[in-house]
Design an enzyme around this catalytic site. Structure first.
Site, short mmCIF file in Angstrom:
data_model
loop_
_atom_site.label_atom_id
_atom_site.label_comp_id
_atom_site.label_asym_id
_atom_site.label_seq_id
_atom_site.Cartn_x
_atom_site.Cartn_y
_atom_site.Cartn_z
N SER A 138 0.83 -1.21 0.00
CA SER A 138 0.00 0.00 0.00
C SER A 138 0.86 1.26 0.00
CB SER A 138 -0.95 0.01 1.19
OG SER A 138 -0.23 -0.12 2.40
N ASP A 163 5.61 0.29 11.35
CA ASP A 163 5.26 -1.10 11.64
C ASP A 163 6.00 -1.53 12.89
OD1 ASP A 163 3.84 -3.37 9.59
OD2 ASP A 163 5.00 -4.18 11.27
N ASP A 185 5.66 0.86 17.68
CA ASP A 185 4.50 0.09 18.13
C ASP A 185 3.36 1.08 18.37
OD1 ASP A 185 2.58 -1.25 19.60
OD2 ASP A 185 4.04 -2.36 20.82
N GLN A 186 2.26 0.90 17.66
CA GLN A 186 1.18 1.88 17.75
C GLN A 186 0.46 1.85 19.10
OE1 GLN A 186 -1.96 -0.50 14.96
NE2 GLN A 186 -2.50 1.58 15.38
N ASP A 208 -3.88 1.10 9.46
CA ASP A 208 -4.13 -0.28 9.00
C ASP A 208 -3.15 -1.19 9.75
OD1 ASP A 208 -5.02 -2.47 7.55
OD2 ASP A 208 -3.76 -2.07 5.80
N HIS A 262 -5.34 -3.26 14.38
CA HIS A 262 -6.81 -3.34 14.37
C HIS A 262 -7.37 -3.77 15.73
CE1 HIS A 262 -6.58 -2.40 10.24
NE2 HIS A 262 -6.03 -3.55 9.89
N GLU A 285 -9.09 1.91 9.11
CA GLU A 285 -9.55 0.76 8.32
C GLU A 285 -9.99 -0.39 9.23
OE1 GLU A 285 -6.63 -0.48 5.46
OE2 GLU A 285 -6.90 1.31 4.24
N ASP A 286 -10.76 -1.29 8.65
CA ASP A 286 -11.14 -2.56 9.29
C ASP A 286 -11.92 -2.37 10.59
OD1 ASP A 286 -9.65 -3.37 7.15
OD2 ASP A 286 -8.44 -4.82 8.25
C1 LIG Z 1 -2.88 -5.61 7.47
S1 LIG Z 1 -1.15 -5.43 7.55
C2 LIG Z 1 -0.93 -3.92 6.68
C3 LIG Z 1 -1.16 -4.04 5.22
C4 LIG Z 1 -0.76 -2.85 4.39
N1 LIG Z 1 -1.19 -1.60 4.97
C5 LIG Z 1 -1.36 -2.96 3.00
O1 LIG Z 1 -2.49 -2.45 2.79
O2 LIG Z 1 -0.72 -3.52 2.11
C6 LIG Z 1 -0.93 -5.02 9.22
C7 LIG Z 1 0.51 -4.71 9.64
O3 LIG Z 1 0.43 -4.08 10.93
C8 LIG Z 1 1.56 -4.44 11.67
N2 LIG Z 1 1.27 -4.28 13.11
C9 LIG Z 1 0.62 -5.16 13.94
N3 LIG Z 1 0.58 -4.68 15.18
C10 LIG Z 1 1.19 -3.46 15.17
C11 LIG Z 1 1.47 -2.47 16.16
N4 LIG Z 1 1.12 -2.63 17.43
N5 LIG Z 1 2.12 -1.35 15.77
C12 LIG Z 1 2.52 -1.18 14.49
N6 LIG Z 1 2.27 -2.09 13.51
C13 LIG Z 1 1.63 -3.22 13.84
C14 LIG Z 1 1.85 -5.88 11.26
O4 LIG Z 1 3.19 -6.22 11.49
C15 LIG Z 1 1.43 -5.90 9.81
O5 LIG Z 1 2.57 -5.76 8.96
#
Ligand SMILES: C[S@@+](CC[C@H](N)C(=O)[O-])C[C@H]1O[C@@H](n2cnc3c(N)ncnc32)[C@H](O)[C@@H]1O
Length: 411
Positions: A235, A252, A270-271, A293, A296, A321-322
Site C-alpha cells: 500500500s 510497523d 508500536d502503535q 491499517d 486493528h 480501516e477494518d
Molecule cells: C494488514 S497489515 C498492513 C497491510 C498494508 N497496509 C497494505 O495495505 O498492504 C498489518 C501490519 O500491521 C503491523 N502491526 C501489527 N501490530 C502493530 C502495532 N502494534 N504497531 C505497528 N504495527 C503493527 C503488522 O506487522 C502488519 O505488517
C-alpha cells in the site's frame, strides 16, 4: 560509443534520495525558483539518479510485455548546463535493466537501436515534482532511428509494439499523464485494500483524488508482511504511485527498512506505545493523511488516534480501516455485546459523531468536552472504514443558544 556501466544498487541510498526529493519539491513548487541552481547545489549526477529512479518507478515498465527473444531499450538523457547524464533502460524477457551511460546508435544484431529522449534536467525535475500547471516539455526531443525503422518497414518487418511502449510510458510520466485508478493500483501493487477482503479504493478516490497533485506527507500505520522484514509495503507503493508529490511514511512493529525507497520511509514503532507515536510524529509530521491499517485492536486504534490526530494538518484526513474488528472478540479483542462502548473503535467513533454536534447540546453537563470537538468537521462512515476530516467546528448554533437561554430562564 559511450562506455556502459552496470548500476549496482542505488548510488544515493533511499534516505539521501528522499532528501534530494524534499529539496526538489521545495524548489519546484513555484515558477520563481531557480531549479537549475538547486541542482548545481545538489549535484547534477546525484539529482539525475534520483530523477531516473523516479521516472522508472512511475513508468511501471515491468508491465510492458517484452519481446520473446530480445530487449527493448530507451536512452534517457538529462541535460544540465553543458553536461548530460544518461541512462539506458532496457525491458527484456529477463526483466528491467538500467545502465548508466548509453549505447546510443548501437544495438545487437536484429534489435532496433533505442530512441533517445533528451530533456533539460531542471524541466524534468519541475515536471515530476512541481505543480501540474508548471509541467512543460519545451526542451524535450525524441530521436528515433528513423532510417532503420524505414528499412524494416520496406522489408515488411514490423516494429514491435513494445519498442514504442517503453518510450510512450516514459514520455507519459514526463508529461505527468500517468493513469491513476486506485483500484487498479491496489491490485497491481498487491495490497488487499481491494479484493475479497476489502473494497476501500472507491471511497479513497472520493476523498484523495482532489489532493492527488498536492505536496503531501502521508503516513500509514501497518506496512504489511508481518514478521518478514522484506515483505509488505504494497500500500505504501500504491500511495507513492497515486500521489506523485508526496513523501510516504510507514510505521510497523516489525523493522521494515529493507523496503525503504526514494520518497518512501519506514520506521519501526508500536502503535500501542504513545511515546513512540509522539516521537515519530514530532520528527516526521505534520501529516496531510494518516491511515491506520495496523493491529486493528480497538485499544491501539484509539491510542493511535489520540496521539496522532493532533499531528494531522488543520484540514487533513485521518482514516481508520477494518472497523469490523471492533466487533470481533478473540485476536482483535473486540466487543460484540455493548456496541456503543467508547473503549472500542466503533463506539469511540460514535463519541466523535456526538462531538461534531457539541454546539447543539442543550445541557451544560451533557458530556465532557473532547479536544476533537472543535477540530473535526466531517465524519465519513463506510462499511469497515472511517474517513475523519479535520477542520474547524465552532461556528456556533443560534437555535441551540436560544433553546438554552429559554431553558435557563425556565420557559
Ligand atoms: C494488514 S497489515 C498492513 C497491510 C498494508 N497496509 C497494505 O495495505 O498492504 C498489518 C501490519 O500491521 C503491523 N502491526 C501489527 N501490530 C502493530 C502495532 N502494534 N504497531 C505497528 N504495527 C503493527 C503488522 O506487522 C502488519 O505488517
Amino acid at each position: 560509443m559511450t562506455t556502459v556501466t552496470e548500476r549496482v544498487g542505488r548510488p544515493n541510498g533511499a534516505e539521501a534520495s528522499t532528501e534530494i526529493i524534499r529539496r526538489l519539491l521545495a524548489a519546484t513548487s513555484t515558477r520563481d525558483n531557480d531549479v537549475a541552481a538547486v541542482i548545481d547545489d545538489l549535484g547534477a549526477e546525484e539529482t539525475a539518479h534520483v530523477l531516473f529512479d523516479e521516472i522508472i518507478f512511475r513508468s511501471r515498465l515491468q508491465e510492458v510485455v517484452p519481446l520473446p527473444d530480445g530487449r527493448t531499450s530507451l536512452v534517457l538523457l538529462l541535460r544540465h548546463r553543458e553536461h548530460g547524464q544518461t541512462a539506458t533502460i532496457a525491458v527484456g524477457s529477463k526483466g528491467l535493466g538500467v545502465h548508466d551511460g548509453s549505447t546510443e546508435g548501437t544495438a545487437p544484431d536484429g534489435e532496433l537501436p533505442p530512441p533517445v529522449v533528451s530533456q533539460e534536467m531542471s524541466e524534468v525535475a519541475q515536471a515530476l515534482f512541481g505543480p501540474r500547471e508548471l509541467v512543460s516539455a519545451a526542451t524535450r526531443t525524441i530521436q528515433w532511428p528513423g532510417s532503420e525503422i524505414i528499412a524494416r518497414s520496406l522489408g515488411r518487418v514490423a516494429t514491435p509494439p513494445s519498442y514504442y511502449a517503453v518510450a510512450q510510458r516514459v514520455v507519459r510520466v514526463l508529461d505527468r499523464r500517468e493513469p491513476a485508478d486506485l483500484t487498479e493500483l491496489a491490485v497491481r501493487c498487491g495490497t488487499d485494500k481491494w479484493g475479497a477482503l476489502h473494497q476501500y479504493p472507491q471511497h479513497y478516490e472520493r476523498h484523495f483524488a482532489p489532493l492527488r497533485d498536492h505536496r503531501l506527507t502521508i503516513l500509514e500505520i501497518g506496512i504489511g508482511g508481518y514478521d518478514d522484514p522484506e515483505a509488505g509495503g504494497a500500500s505504501l507503493r500504491m500511495w507513492k504511485h497515486f500521489f506523485p508529490r508526496a513523501l510516504i511514511y510507514g510505521i510497523d512493529i516489525v523493522d521494515k527498512r529493507p523496503l525503504d525507497a526514494p520518497r518512501l520511509t519506514t520506521v519501526t514503532a508500536d502503535q500501542s506505545k504513545p511515546e513512540q507515536l509522539t516521537a515519530f510524529a514530532e520528527r516526521h509530521g505534520p501529516f496531510d493523511i494518516v491511515i491506520d491499517d495496523g493491529s486493528h485492536i480497538s485499544q491501539d486504534v484509539i491510542t493511535t488516534f489520540r496521539h496522532l490526530f493532533p499531528h494531522v494538518r488543520p484540514t487533513g484526513l485521518y482514516v481508520i480501516e477494518d472497523l469490523h474488528t471492533a466487533y470481533w472478540p478473540g485476536v482483535f479483542r473486540g466487543n460484540d455485546t455493548d456496541l456503543s462502548d467508547p473503549n472500542y473503535t466503533v463506539g469511540f467513533l460514535k463519541t466523535l459523531i456526538d462531538g461534531l454536534h457539541h454546539e447543539e447540546f442543550l445541557r451544560s453537563d451533557a458530556r465532557e468536552p473532547l479536544a476533537t470537538d472543535t477540530r473535526i468537521k466531517g465524519m465519513h462512515l463506510y462499511r469497515n472504514v472511517a474517513v475523519i476530516e479535520k477542520g474547524p467546528n465552532a461556528e456556533g448554533s443560534p437555535v441551540a443558544d436560544m433553546l438554552r437561554a429559554a431553558r435557563n430562564s425556565g420557559q
